[in-house]
Design a protein around this motif. Structure first.
Motif, PDB file in Angstrom:
ATOM      1  N   ALA A  40     -26.131  17.561  -4.322  1.00  0.00           N
ATOM      2  CA  ALA A  40     -25.172  16.509  -4.648  1.00  0.00           C
ATOM      3  C   ALA A  40     -23.764  17.067  -4.624  1.00  0.00           C
ATOM      4  CB  ALA A  40     -25.483  15.914  -6.013  1.00  0.00           C
ATOM      5  N   ASP A  41     -22.877  16.318  -4.040  1.00  0.00           N
ATOM      6  CA  ASP A  41     -21.463  16.676  -3.951  1.00  0.00           C
ATOM      7  C   ASP A  41     -20.693  15.406  -4.270  1.00  0.00           C
ATOM      8  OD1 ASP A  41     -19.059  17.890  -3.412  1.00  0.00           O
ATOM      9  OD2 ASP A  41     -19.281  17.821  -1.251  1.00  0.00           O
ATOM     10  N   ASP A  42     -20.765  15.001  -5.523  1.00  0.00           N
ATOM     11  CA  ASP A  42     -20.133  13.757  -5.929  1.00  0.00           C
ATOM     12  C   ASP A  42     -18.647  13.779  -5.607  1.00  0.00           C
ATOM     13  OD1 ASP A  42     -22.504  12.728  -6.873  1.00  0.00           O
ATOM     14  OD2 ASP A  42     -22.206  13.542  -8.876  1.00  0.00           O
ATOM     15  N   ARG A  43     -18.162  12.639  -5.149  1.00  0.00           N
ATOM     16  CA  ARG A  43     -16.732  12.521  -4.861  1.00  0.00           C
ATOM     17  C   ARG A  43     -15.952  12.662  -6.169  1.00  0.00           C
ATOM     18  NH1 ARG A  43     -18.700   8.246  -1.035  1.00  0.00           N
ATOM     19  NH2 ARG A  43     -18.261   9.084   1.004  1.00  0.00           N
ATOM     20  N   ILE A  44     -14.844  13.337  -6.081  1.00  0.00           N
ATOM     21  CA  ILE A  44     -14.024  13.570  -7.266  1.00  0.00           C
ATOM     22  C   ILE A  44     -12.810  12.655  -7.184  1.00  0.00           C
ATOM     23  CG2 ILE A  44     -12.724  15.284  -8.574  1.00  0.00           C
ATOM     24  CD1 ILE A  44     -14.315  17.422  -6.995  1.00  0.00           C
ATOM     25  N   ALA A  45     -12.691  11.750  -8.132  1.00  0.00           N
ATOM     26  CA  ALA A  45     -11.543  10.841  -8.142  1.00  0.00           C
ATOM     27  C   ALA A  45     -10.260  11.649  -8.252  1.00  0.00           C
ATOM     28  CB  ALA A  45     -11.659   9.868  -9.308  1.00  0.00           C
ATOM     29  N   GLY A  46      -9.341  11.402  -7.338  1.00  0.00           N
ATOM     30  CA  GLY A  46      -8.045  12.051  -7.375  1.00  0.00           C
ATOM     31  C   GLY A  46      -8.025  13.471  -6.849  1.00  0.00           C
ATOM     32  N   ARG A  94     -12.975  22.477   0.258  1.00  0.00           N
ATOM     33  CA  ARG A  94     -13.574  23.716  -0.261  1.00  0.00           C
ATOM     34  C   ARG A  94     -14.903  23.432  -0.964  1.00  0.00           C
ATOM     35  NH1 ARG A  94      -8.300  24.737  -1.782  1.00  0.00           N
ATOM     36  NH2 ARG A  94      -8.756  24.234  -3.958  1.00  0.00           N
ATOM     37  N   ARG A  95     -14.920  22.394  -1.730  1.00  0.00           N
ATOM     38  CA  ARG A  95     -16.149  22.019  -2.449  1.00  0.00           C
ATOM     39  C   ARG A  95     -17.263  21.677  -1.470  1.00  0.00           C
ATOM     40  NH1 ARG A  95     -17.129  19.334  -7.822  1.00  0.00           N
ATOM     41  NH2 ARG A  95     -18.877  17.949  -7.415  1.00  0.00           N
ATOM     42  N   ARG A 105     -18.634  24.806   0.278  1.00  0.00           N
ATOM     43  CA  ARG A 105     -19.536  25.550  -0.609  1.00  0.00           C
ATOM     44  C   ARG A 105     -20.895  24.874  -0.712  1.00  0.00           C
ATOM     45  NH1 ARG A 105     -14.983  26.031  -3.927  1.00  0.00           N
ATOM     46  NH2 ARG A 105     -15.780  24.395  -5.277  1.00  0.00           N
ATOM     47  N   THR A 106     -20.900  23.558  -0.835  1.00  0.00           N
ATOM     48  CA  THR A 106     -22.163  22.822  -0.972  1.00  0.00           C
ATOM     49  C   THR A 106     -23.010  22.979   0.281  1.00  0.00           C
ATOM     50  OG1 THR A 106     -21.115  21.215  -2.439  1.00  0.00           O
ATOM     51  CG2 THR A 106     -23.180  20.557  -1.402  1.00  0.00           C
ATOM     52  N   VAL A 107     -22.405  22.826   1.458  1.00  0.00           N
ATOM     53  CA  VAL A 107     -23.151  22.947   2.711  1.00  0.00           C
ATOM     54  C   VAL A 107     -23.614  24.390   2.920  1.00  0.00           C
ATOM     55  CG1 VAL A 107     -23.044  22.663   5.220  1.00  0.00           C
ATOM     56  CG2 VAL A 107     -22.045  20.923   3.723  1.00  0.00           C
ATOM     57  N   LYS A 108     -22.808  25.350   2.518  1.00  0.00           N
ATOM     58  CA  LYS A 108     -23.228  26.757   2.621  1.00  0.00           C
ATOM     59  C   LYS A 108     -24.465  27.002   1.758  1.00  0.00           C
ATOM     60  CE  LYS A 108     -21.738  31.498   1.997  1.00  0.00           C
ATOM     61  NZ  LYS A 108     -20.780  32.391   1.369  1.00  0.00           N
ATOM     62  N   THR A 109     -24.476  26.470   0.561  1.00  0.00           N
ATOM     63  CA  THR A 109     -25.637  26.612  -0.321  1.00  0.00           C
ATOM     64  C   THR A 109     -26.865  25.966   0.301  1.00  0.00           C
ATOM     65  OG1 THR A 109     -24.182  26.644  -2.251  1.00  0.00           O
ATOM     66  CG2 THR A 109     -26.503  26.141  -2.647  1.00  0.00           C
ATOM     67  N   TYR A 133     -19.989  22.384  10.392  1.00  0.00           N
ATOM     68  CA  TYR A 133     -19.666  23.269   9.272  1.00  0.00           C
ATOM     69  C   TYR A 133     -19.996  24.690   9.703  1.00  0.00           C
ATOM     70  CZ  TYR A 133     -19.361  19.214   6.214  1.00  0.00           C
ATOM     71  OH  TYR A 133     -18.985  18.037   5.639  1.00  0.00           O
ATOM     72  N   PRO A 134     -19.155  25.665   9.363  1.00  0.00           N
ATOM     73  CA  PRO A 134     -19.428  27.045   9.766  1.00  0.00           C
ATOM     74  C   PRO A 134     -20.813  27.528   9.357  1.00  0.00           C
ATOM     75  CG  PRO A 134     -17.214  26.874   8.858  1.00  0.00           C
ATOM     76  CD  PRO A 134     -17.891  25.540   8.628  1.00  0.00           C
TER      77      PRO A 134
END
Length: 143
Positions: free
Chosen positions: A64-70, A78-79, A82-86, A107-108
């Protein structure tokens, strides 16, 4: 054969049709005796994403990579990286024979994964035409 089905950028809460297609593909492989693990990077840990993971009847892992308001664009990027790398590291650790990637932004970590494990990418659209009007300029250029 061990197949890792990877779907990055899933917004399955709004795309039940895609969730159904994923389930159908996995069912087809299972009928043919393949071992399948589903890896999903989703914008939400709730709703359809969770239902898909239960309905697939295969081992499944949700990143899960919930969208961060603001959140600023650099912070969000960056987030996501990191999530896709994991996710890619988890796929590699499972040791699949083949990775089946539902079309995604590059994604790299996915490029590195494709260098280590044979990968098939499913593409169902003329992405350049479709995304030209939907993505902000910098995202389209990256794509």
């Amino acid at each position: 054969m061990r197949i890792a089905y990877v779907y990055v950028g899933a917004d399955l809460d709004r795309n039940a049709g895609i969730a159904r297609k994923i389930g159908d593909q996995i069912t087809s492989w299972k009928r043919r005796g393949q071992e399948v693990h589903l890896y999903v990077q989703s914008y939400s840990a709730a709703g359809m994403s969770a239902r898909l993971l239960r309905a697939a009847e295969v081992p499944a892992t949700l990143f899960a990579d919930d969208r961060i308001a603001g959140a600023t664009a650099p912070r969000a990027v960056r987030r996501r990286l990191r999530t896709v790398k994991t996710l890619a590291e988890a796929v590699r650790a499972w040791g699949p024979t083949l990775v089946y990637l539902r079309f995604s932004v590059s994604y790299p970590s996915l490029v590195r994964l494709a260098k280590r494990v044979p990968m098939i990418m499913e593409i169902n659209t003329d992405d350049l035409r479709e995304w030209r009007g939907r993505l902000p300029g910098w995202k389209y250029v990256y794509h």
